[in-house]
Design a protein around this motif. Structure first.
Motif, PDB file in Angstrom:
ATOM      1  N   ILE A 124       0.879  -1.262  -0.113  1.00 28.01           N
ATOM      2  CA  ILE A 124       0.074   0.076   0.110  1.00 28.01           C
ATOM      3  C   ILE A 124       1.014   1.321   0.157  1.00 28.01           C
ATOM      4  CG2 ILE A 124      -1.729   1.191   1.244  1.00 28.01           C
ATOM      5  CD1 ILE A 124      -2.753  -1.522   2.609  1.00 28.01           C
ATOM      6  N   PRO A 125       0.497   2.037  -0.921  1.00 34.36           N
ATOM      7  CA  PRO A 125       1.576   3.217  -0.875  1.00 34.36           C
ATOM      8  C   PRO A 125       1.318   4.409   0.421  1.00 34.36           C
ATOM      9  CG  PRO A 125       0.373   3.248  -3.003  1.00 34.36           C
ATOM     10  CD  PRO A 125      -0.062   2.257  -2.161  1.00 34.36           C
ATOM     11  N   ALA A 126       2.184   5.026   0.387  1.00 35.94           N
ATOM     12  CA  ALA A 126       2.294   5.860   1.485  1.00 35.94           C
ATOM     13  C   ALA A 126       1.156   6.958   1.446  1.00 35.94           C
ATOM     14  CB  ALA A 126       3.548   6.639   1.567  1.00 35.94           C
ATOM     15  N   LEU A 127       0.801   7.548   0.290  1.00 28.72           N
ATOM     16  CA  LEU A 127      -0.082   8.492   0.047  1.00 28.72           C
ATOM     17  C   LEU A 127      -1.454   7.954   0.614  1.00 28.72           C
ATOM     18  CD1 LEU A 127       0.958  10.301  -2.962  1.00 28.72           C
ATOM     19  CD2 LEU A 127       0.943  11.219  -0.707  1.00 28.72           C
ATOM     20  N   VAL A 128      -1.814   6.676   0.355  1.00 23.11           N
ATOM     21  CA  VAL A 128      -3.052   5.998   0.605  1.00 23.11           C
ATOM     22  C   VAL A 128      -3.137   5.844   2.057  1.00 23.11           C
ATOM     23  CG1 VAL A 128      -4.329   3.687   0.413  1.00 23.11           C
ATOM     24  CG2 VAL A 128      -3.173   4.609  -1.488  1.00 23.11           C
ATOM     25  N   TYR A 129      -2.097   5.476   2.834  1.00 26.08           N
ATOM     26  CA  TYR A 129      -2.060   5.382   4.335  1.00 26.08           C
ATOM     27  C   TYR A 129      -2.324   6.804   4.870  1.00 26.08           C
ATOM     28  CZ  TYR A 129       0.036   0.569   4.861  1.00 26.08           C
ATOM     29  OH  TYR A 129       0.073  -0.459   4.875  1.00 26.08           O
ATOM     30  N   GLY A 130      -1.652   7.855   4.145  1.00 24.89           N
ATOM     31  CA  GLY A 130      -1.872   9.259   4.625  1.00 24.89           C
ATOM     32  C   GLY A 130      -3.551   9.722   4.686  1.00 24.89           C
ATOM     33  N   LEU A 131      -4.164   9.324   3.501  1.00 23.64           N
ATOM     34  CA  LEU A 131      -5.427   9.795   3.359  1.00 23.64           C
ATOM     35  C   LEU A 131      -6.593   8.864   4.330  1.00 23.64           C
ATOM     36  CD1 LEU A 131      -5.607   9.730  -0.511  1.00 23.64           C
ATOM     37  CD2 LEU A 131      -5.948  11.666   0.985  1.00 23.64           C
ATOM     38  N   MET A 132      -5.822   7.619   4.516  1.00 22.80           N
ATOM     39  CA  MET A 132      -6.796   6.738   5.602  1.00 22.80           C
ATOM     40  C   MET A 132      -6.904   7.469   6.985  1.00 22.80           C
ATOM     41  SD  MET A 132      -6.283   2.884   4.030  1.00 22.80           S
ATOM     42  CE  MET A 132      -4.761   2.772   4.605  1.00 22.80           C
ATOM     43  N   PHE A 133      -5.594   7.716   7.353  1.00 26.05           N
ATOM     44  CA  PHE A 133      -5.137   8.304   8.813  1.00 26.05           C
ATOM     45  C   PHE A 133      -5.713   9.616   8.839  1.00 26.05           C
ATOM     46  CE2 PHE A 133      -1.675   4.931   8.974  1.00 26.05           C
ATOM     47  CZ  PHE A 133      -2.141   4.320   9.999  1.00 26.05           C
ATOM     48  N   ILE A 134      -5.938  10.401   7.941  1.00 29.48           N
ATOM     49  CA  ILE A 134      -6.590  11.937   7.884  1.00 29.48           C
ATOM     50  C   ILE A 134      -7.735  11.627   8.171  1.00 29.48           C
ATOM     51  CG2 ILE A 134      -7.097  13.804   6.363  1.00 29.48           C
ATOM     52  CD1 ILE A 134      -4.369  13.671   5.232  1.00 29.48           C
ATOM     53  N   ARG A 135      -8.262  10.725   7.661  1.00 31.24           N
ATOM     54  CA  ARG A 135      -9.832  10.234   8.141  1.00 31.24           C
ATOM     55  C   ARG A 135     -10.170   9.966   9.584  1.00 31.24           C
ATOM     56  NH1 ARG A 135     -12.991  12.774   4.208  1.00 31.24           N
ATOM     57  NH2 ARG A 135     -12.340  11.946   2.085  1.00 31.24           N
ATOM     58  N   VAL A 136      -8.985   9.268  10.134  1.00 32.88           N
ATOM     59  CA  VAL A 136      -9.239   9.091  11.357  1.00 32.88           C
ATOM     60  C   VAL A 136      -8.844  10.136  12.471  1.00 32.88           C
ATOM     61  CG1 VAL A 136      -8.108   7.392  13.236  1.00 32.88           C
ATOM     62  CG2 VAL A 136      -8.552   6.568  11.003  1.00 32.88           C
ATOM     63  N   SER A 137      -7.659  10.488  12.276  1.00 33.49           N
ATOM     64  CA  SER A 137      -7.464  11.827  13.128  1.00 33.49           C
ATOM     65  C   SER A 137      -7.531  13.046  12.476  1.00 33.49           C
ATOM     66  CB  SER A 137      -5.846  11.430  13.634  1.00 33.49           C
ATOM     67  OG  SER A 137      -5.344  11.719  12.394  1.00 33.49           O
ATOM     68  N   GLY A 138      -8.041  13.262  11.521  1.00 34.97           N
ATOM     69  CA  GLY A 138      -8.154  14.813  10.970  1.00 34.97           C
ATOM     70  C   GLY A 138      -6.767  15.265  10.345  1.00 34.97           C
ATOM     71  N   PRO A 139      -6.760  16.214   9.297  1.00 37.21           N
ATOM     72  CA  PRO A 139      -5.491  16.579   8.894  1.00 37.21           C
ATOM     73  C   PRO A 139      -4.735  17.250   9.859  1.00 37.21           C
ATOM     74  CG  PRO A 139      -7.318  17.524   7.654  1.00 37.21           C
ATOM     75  CD  PRO A 139      -7.834  16.907   8.895  1.00 37.21           C
ATOM     76  N   SER A 140      -3.376  16.546  10.131  1.00 39.67           N
ATOM     77  CA  SER A 140      -2.697  17.059  11.223  1.00 39.67           C
ATOM     78  C   SER A 140      -1.422  16.443  11.184  1.00 39.67           C
ATOM     79  CB  SER A 140      -3.357  16.663  12.619  1.00 39.67           C
ATOM     80  OG  SER A 140      -3.190  15.358  12.772  1.00 39.67           O
ATOM     81  N   PRO A 141      -0.468  16.710  11.784  1.00 41.89           N
ATOM     82  CA  PRO A 141       1.088  16.052  11.818  1.00 41.89           C
ATOM     83  C   PRO A 141       0.999  14.912  12.725  1.00 41.89           C
ATOM     84  CG  PRO A 141       1.167  18.487  12.636  1.00 41.89           C
ATOM     85  CD  PRO A 141      -0.110  18.149  12.262  1.00 41.89           C
TER      86      PRO A 141
END
Length: 268
Positions: A124-141
């Motif tokens: 799974i590419p990093a950008l896909v992980y990023g989009l998934m985690f943004i849904r969980v924790s919101g756009p943040s570091p």
């Protein structure tokens, strides 16, 4: 003519193999050139390219050197923090997974299942992980840290496994024969062999994660990527130039330091 040259010219030549490879490479090159289209390159495109170069040559120096939360220095520090914490999370998670995937430590079925899990993680590419985690924790570091941590596991655990499977088991057998406990075997037999390799691999991954953290900002996972894409969309090329200059300098510094540390670990 030297002996080396004589041996080189005397070695058998597989002309059919060389010709076949050459034809395949040339065919792929020609096919790639035919696929590339330049019809969208027009006068406005060339003007934009000129503005980009002008922005790189004349960057926004105030953005580059001030100390506000919108400055390049602050954003670079945030990117370093994301990459560092993500690398630590990935390294910690990778150690138990690596031991579970090592065929010389655990039974073959357990090793096979763990390796399958690591393959799935790496797929799974990093950008896909990023989009998934943004849904969980919101756009943040924090989403960036989680993404870097998970993507690091795939590579780190694989390289850790290679190191574990190359362990000198004779040391462990000797320690067993003198009655050492499992903890003593891990502390004095396994860790000294693995620590320098694990540290070297982790430092190398941190170097890679700096680039990953920069890209993750494009999807809102913190770091310097988001301000860069906003500046590009607004055609503020002098700001883009400032960000790119700061990013290049930072990557060069980290590359230099990480190479020095890995060299010292190998020597040590």
């Amino acid at each position: 003519m030297t002996n080396v040259e004589k041996q080189l010219f005397a070695s058998p030549r597989n002309h059919r193999y060389i010709l076949t490879v050459t034809v395949i490479v040339v065919a792929l090159f020609v096919w790639s050139c035919l696929v590339v289209s330049f019809k969208d390159v027009n006068e406005s495109s060339l003007k934009i390219a000129g503005n980009i170069m002008k922005g790189l040559i004349h960057p926004d120096m105030d953005l580059l050197f001030n100390v506000t939360k919108q400055s390049v220095l602050y954003l670079l520090l945030e990117t370093i923090a994301i990459a560092f914490l993500g690398t630590i999370v990935g390294a910690v998670l990778s150690v138990p997974l690596a031991f579970l995937a090592a065929s010389n430590i655990v039974p073959k079925p357990v090793s096979w299942l763990t390796r399958l899990l690591l393959i799935v993680i790496r797929t799974i590419p990093a950008l896909v992980y990023g989009l998934m985690f943004i849904r969980v924790s919101g756009p943040s570091p924090f989403a960036g840290v989680l993404t870097i941590g998970i993507t690091s596991v795939g590579m780190l655990a694989k390289l850790y496994v290679d190191a574990i499977e190359e362990l000198d088991t004779k040391v462990l057998e000797s320690m067993t024969s003198i009655g050492c406990s499992t903890f003593e075997k891990i502390r004095y037999g396994i860790l000294p062999q693995l620590l320098s390799v694990f540290m070297s691999v982790t430092i190398y991954r941190f170097d890679m994660n700096m680039r990953e953290a920069s890209i993750l900002g494009l999807v809102g996972a913190g770091g310097i990527g988001a301000p860069m894409i906003f500046a590009m969309n607004s055609y503020r090329w002098n700001e883009v130039g400032s960000i790119l200059i700061g990013l290049v300098v930072l990557i060069l510094i980290i590359e230099f330091v990480s190479n020095k540390l890995r060299a010292r670990l190998v020597k040590g």
